[in-house]
Design an enzyme around this catalytic site. Structure first.
Site, PDB file in Angstrom:
ATOM      1  N   ASP A   1     -16.538 -10.961 -28.173  1.00  0.00           N
ATOM      2  CA  ASP A   1     -15.728  -9.863 -28.697  1.00  0.00           C
ATOM      3  C   ASP A   1     -14.332 -10.392 -29.005  1.00  0.00           C
ATOM      4  OD1 ASP A   1     -15.226 -10.159 -25.926  1.00  0.00           O
ATOM      5  OD2 ASP A   1     -14.408  -8.125 -25.806  1.00  0.00           O
TER       6      ASP A   1
ATOM      7  N   GLY B   1     -12.490   2.963  -7.288  1.00  0.00           N
ATOM      8  CA  GLY B   1     -11.400   2.171  -7.840  1.00  0.00           C
ATOM      9  C   GLY B   1     -10.172   2.203  -6.971  1.00  0.00           C
ATOM     10  N   HIS B   2      -9.028   1.921  -7.612  1.00  0.00           N
ATOM     11  CA  HIS B   2      -7.762   1.835  -6.887  1.00  0.00           C
ATOM     12  C   HIS B   2      -6.659   2.397  -7.777  1.00  0.00           C
ATOM     13  CE1 HIS B   2      -4.786   0.291  -4.057  1.00  0.00           C
ATOM     14  NE2 HIS B   2      -4.103  -0.162  -5.095  1.00  0.00           N
TER      15      HIS B   2
ATOM     16  N   CYS C   1       0.815  -1.211   0.000  1.00  0.00           N
ATOM     17  CA  CYS C   1       0.000   0.000   0.000  1.00  0.00           C
ATOM     18  C   CYS C   1       0.850   1.263   0.000  1.00  0.00           C
ATOM     19  CB  CYS C   1      -0.959   0.006   1.201  1.00  0.00           C
ATOM     20  SG  CYS C   1      -2.641  -0.472   0.727  1.00  0.00           S
TER      21      CYS C   1
ATOM     22  N   ASP D   1     -17.120  -6.874 -23.393  1.00  0.00           N
ATOM     23  CA  ASP D   1     -17.516  -8.175 -22.827  1.00  0.00           C
ATOM     24  C   ASP D   1     -18.996  -8.168 -22.430  1.00  0.00           C
ATOM     25  OD1 ASP D   1     -15.116  -9.529 -23.087  1.00  0.00           O
ATOM     26  OD2 ASP D   1     -14.356  -8.821 -21.170  1.00  0.00           O
TER      27      ASP D   1
ATOM     28  N   LYS E   1       0.620   3.342  -3.304  1.00  0.00           N
ATOM     29  CA  LYS E   1      -0.593   4.056  -3.709  1.00  0.00           C
ATOM     30  C   LYS E   1      -0.286   5.496  -4.102  1.00  0.00           C
ATOM     31  CE  LYS E   1      -4.517   3.439  -1.770  1.00  0.00           C
ATOM     32  NZ  LYS E   1      -5.695   3.286  -0.878  1.00  0.00           N
TER      33      LYS E   1
END
Length: 584
Positions: free
Chosen positions: A461, A373-374, A249, A323, A252
């Site tokens: 796809d 999100g991240h 982490c 997708d 980040k």
């Protein structure tokens, strides 16, 4: 040289050479003429017997103006008439009107006026070099030699401006060599007031100089990526960097950067079934799924194939959403995962903002929202999404629905894999990459709606495993065979040229293993487009099986928006002991 102007059909003066240049010859291009006559009417060789040349020039000196011209005749003010097969009308450089409109100081011809540092005299933050610029203190012709020589000082002064260092002055040379080919493997040379030729030796000299210069743009050196090693503008390979970048982490992106970016992102779409999203600081997003529907989920993530974070956000989002479209689902929401290159917080903020801006634009167009999100720091820019879609379970499209008699339709052209493989090797032309990007920016959403409308029985796809890889998944799941028409497949511009050079994607060898399912691979493997069947696609098209009776109407409807849509094959019964794919 004495030529200054020519006149057009209306008798108006038209610059033939620049006022600053000394040029006193004009050429009359005679095609398919092996000989010319001299003043006495005798034949004189213009092209040597050893040359296989169907092009000759007739040099007429001291003709100051052209009075008129027709498709095959030129009439000069002196009364001289010259017959020709092809007329080459040579004009000087002209400035784009927007330069003046933008408020930049320009000369009488509209070119940007710059000082010795190559800065606009009216807007010092604007730099200009080459034909677009006129140096106030050193007026020179609009010639390539000056544009090339200004390149290095322009680069150095741009770097100095960013580093807040004093700029350096540049004084261009006054004299320069002119070598002009006469079209018959000879050339004329001049420097200042000295001129001679035409001579074949001069042509060979000119040809050597030209090829040496162009070779710099053909045999380019591939340089690795660099990463900042200090706050002083220097950079080096990350393996040599003194800066330690933590993992876990600790990798980040900083909270302040993230906070600023999320505050700038404005989503046009709002949904009642998103209970917790980016508007709250909770640890996770919460969505509601209607009782009569099912949730369809997918995830994709990959390194950047374009340098522009905004374009990457759009391309990656289209890729991820495909997708859902292939399954017959409607997009609802998404979570993003982004890797942002090591840089200052300001640069990271801009990259992340551009990335998420592109993503949210595509999501909102599809009726979905970004919930969160991240983010992490890394060596290279990368992006992906987890996408959620909603669908009625009885209306889902599966790979396993193909039936004998169905027709195969592909909605986009193939070739993004080889094109970007060539681009990484500096072998792709800009217009080829632009065409590929244009294709990747097209959403498959409307194509999916049309395929459902015309009764598609199966859909997927075409992405990383290539056309054959994804087709094989459908064939195996449906227990059928297919006949694929290789000539019917639409191909992106430049793909054939790249394949002829033997350039393929790094995933191609693994995808090529799928050729073991092609019953006649030995007979068709020599076809120039055969490797394209195994080319990994980014944001590729939909591959669908449509009942034969509705295929033509479906294709016509698709081509209204997806012009590269093609019928590329048909579904047949699977014979025991026979491989399922045949290339026709």
């Amino acid at each position: 040289m004495n030529e200054r102007k020519t006149q057009d059909k209306d008798g108006q003066d038209s610059d033939f050479v620049t006022d600053e240049q000394d040029s006193d010859f004009a050429t009359d291009a005679r095609m398919n003429e092996r000989k010319m006559q001299d003043k006495d009417g005798q034949d004189s060789d213009f092209a040597t017997d050893e040359q296989d040349s169907d092009f000759a020039t007739d040099t007429r000196m001291n003709e100051r103006k052209i009075q008129d011209f027709a498709p095959k005749i030129i009439e000069c003010n002196s009364g001289l008439q010259i017959e020709c097969d092809i007329l080459f009308w040579v004009t000087q450089a002209s400035a784009a009107p927007w330069l003046q409109t933008a408020g930049l100081a320009t000369d009488a011809s509209g070119f940007i006026l710059v000082n010795d540092k190559l800065q606009s005299i009216s807007h010092p933050q604007v730099f200009a070099a080459g034909d677009v610029a006129t140096m106030v203190n050193h007026s020179r012709p609009k010639a390539g030699v000056f544009a090339v020589r200004q390149g290095k000082p322009l680069l150095e002064n741009l770097q100095r401006a960013l580093q807040k260092k004093p700029l350096k002055s540049f004084i261009p040379q006054k004299k320069f060599l002119i070598l002009i080919g006469t079209g018959d493997q000879r050339a004329i040379a001049s420097r200042g007031k000295i001129g001679f030729g035409p001579e074949s030796l001069l042509w060979r000299w000119k040809d050597h100089i030209d090829r040496k210069f162009m070779d710099k743009f053909t045999n380019l050196k591939m340089e690795g990526r660099s990463y900042p090693s200090s706050g002083k503008g220097k950079s080096r390979k990350r393996k040599d960097s003194q800066i330690m970048h933590c993992a876990g982490c600790g990798a980040k992106v900083g909270s302040k950067v993230l906070e600023k970016v999320l505050h700038r992102i404005q989503q046009e779409t709002q949904r009642d079934d998103i209970l917790i999203g980016m508007n709250t600081p909770d640890d996770a997003a919460v969505v509601r799924v209607p009782t009569d529907k099912v949730m369809v989920q997918t995830i994709d993530y990959f390194p950047a194939l374009v340098d522009d974070p905004y374009l990457l956000g759009k391309i990656a989002t289209n890729h991820c959403l495909s997708d859902l479209f292939a399954m017959g689902a409607t997009p609802q929401s998404a979570l993003a995962i982004a890797t942002i290159p090591y840089a200052s917080s300001t640069k990271q903020e801009n990259d992340l903002y551009q990335l998420l801006l592109g993503a949210t634009e595509i999501l909102n167009q599809a009726g979905a929202v970004l919930m969160g999100g991240h983010t992490t720091e890394g060596a290279e820019l990368a992006f992906g999404l987890t996408c959620n879609g909603l669908a009625f379970s009885e209306k889902l499209l599966y790979n396993s629905g193909m039936q004998s008699g169905d027709v195969l339709i592909l909605t986009k052209a193939l070739g993004t894999g080889v094109l970007f493989a060539a681009d990484m090797r500096l072998r792709a032309k800009g217009r080829w990459i632009e065409s590929a990007i244009e294709s990747m920016l097209v959403s498959n959403q409307n194509a999916a709606k049309l395929l459902l409308e015309y009764g598609a029985t199966a859909c997927t796809d075409v992405t990383g495993f290539g056309l054959v890889g994804h087709l094989l998944e459908m064939v195996k799941a449906s227990q059928v065979a297919v006949e694929l028409e290789i000539e019917a497949i639409s191909v992106l511009p430049g793909v054939a040229e790249i394949l002829q050079q033997g350039i393929f994607s790094s995933l191609y060898p693994e995808n090529l293993r799928m050729s073991a399912s092609i019953q006649n691979s030995d007979q068709v493997s020599s076809h120039i487009l055969y490797p394209l069947l195994f080319d990994p696609q980014t944001s590729g098209g939909l591959l669908a099986a449509v009942p034969g009776e509705s295929a033509t109407a479906c294709l016509q409807a698709l081509q209204q928006e997806y012009s590269e849509s093609r019928i590329i094959g048909r579904v047949v019964m699977l014979d025991t002991g026979v491989l399922p794919i045949k290339i026709c």
